[in-house]
Structure formats: structure tokens, C-alpha cells
Design a protein around this motif. Sequence first.
Motif, mmCIF file in Angstrom:
data_model
loop_
_atom_site.group_PDB
_atom_site.id
_atom_site.type_symbol
_atom_site.label_atom_id
_atom_site.label_comp_id
_atom_site.label_asym_id
_atom_site.label_seq_id
_atom_site.Cartn_x
_atom_site.Cartn_y
_atom_site.Cartn_z
ATOM 1 N N UNK A 87 0.793 -1.220 0.000
ATOM 2 C CA UNK A 87 0.000 0.000 0.000
ATOM 3 C C UNK A 87 0.835 1.284 0.000
ATOM 4 N N UNK A 88 2.121 1.174 -0.291
ATOM 5 C CA UNK A 88 2.935 2.384 -0.347
ATOM 6 C C UNK A 88 2.430 3.329 -1.426
ATOM 7 N N UNK A 89 1.998 2.777 -2.529
ATOM 8 C CA UNK A 89 1.466 3.551 -3.641
ATOM 9 C C UNK A 89 0.298 2.779 -4.248
ATOM 10 N N UNK A 90 -0.593 3.479 -4.907
ATOM 11 C CA UNK A 90 -1.723 2.798 -5.544
ATOM 12 C C UNK A 90 -1.303 2.144 -6.855
ATOM 13 N N UNK A 99 -1.644 -9.112 -7.911
ATOM 14 C CA UNK A 99 -2.178 -10.432 -7.553
ATOM 15 C C UNK A 99 -2.447 -10.553 -6.058
ATOM 16 N N UNK A 100 -1.584 -9.994 -5.248
ATOM 17 C CA UNK A 100 -1.781 -10.087 -3.805
ATOM 18 C C UNK A 100 -2.996 -9.264 -3.384
ATOM 19 N N UNK A 101 -3.171 -8.096 -3.959
ATOM 20 C CA UNK A 101 -4.362 -7.295 -3.662
ATOM 21 C C UNK A 101 -5.628 -8.010 -4.116
ATOM 22 N N UNK A 102 -5.576 -8.636 -5.294
ATOM 23 C CA UNK A 102 -6.741 -9.391 -5.769
ATOM 24 C C UNK A 102 -7.060 -10.547 -4.831
#
Length: 120
Positions: A87-90, A99-102
Motif C-alpha cells: 500500500x505504499x502507492x496505488x 495479484x496479492x491485492x486481488x
Amino acid sequence: MITIINIIFCLSFLVFAYLNLNDVDPWLWVPIYLSAAVCCGLVVFHLVYPRLYLCLIAIYLVHAGTIYFSKDGVRDWITKYNRPSLVETMQADKPYIEKTREFFGLLIIAGALLINYIAA
């Protein structure tokens, strides 16, 4: 209480679906988030579909499993890349970020639907 939670989930999933319109694969993620939003929205009107929740949970968890084990997926984020911040940057400038966010998005959806299944 379950109504308030579902209103929050419904609105959140609608926003997530909107944000995925400019993604590289909106054909996949917009329906995923919209289906979760509809399910949560229907609960607000006391329309519950436990079998649908179980079906969607199964689909989402299977997809999460494929993302977990895919190249530059969650497993690689943990082992190969040593879990740097997502989450350092969008901007998803590293291959594992998207992939990890998904993966975690699918877990959140499955959790919301599981809450509705248990409440039903």
C-alpha cells in the motif's frame, strides 16, 4: 446490525467494481465485485440466498487459491519478495502487488458472503 454491515459491504463493493473499470481485466473483476454487492444489497431487503452465497464463496476461494500459487502471486510475495508493503502507492509497479491485492479482495468478499450465510 447485519443490515448496517451489508449496506457498508454493498457500497464498498460497488466502489471497488467502479475502480476496476480501468483495470487490465475489468471483464473479470467488475462482475466479481458487482455480484457481491448485489448479494449484500439484497440482504438489506431481507432477500437471502444461502446456496448462492456458498456457490460464490467456493468460486472465489478457488480463484484465490490459483492466485496464491501463481507466478508472482501471494506465495511469491511472501517467500521470494519477503512481504514488502502493498500500500505504499496505488500503482501496482511490482508484479506481485496486483495479484496479492486481488487475493485479499477475494477473501474479503468470501468473508462478507460467509457472514450472510451464517446469519441466514
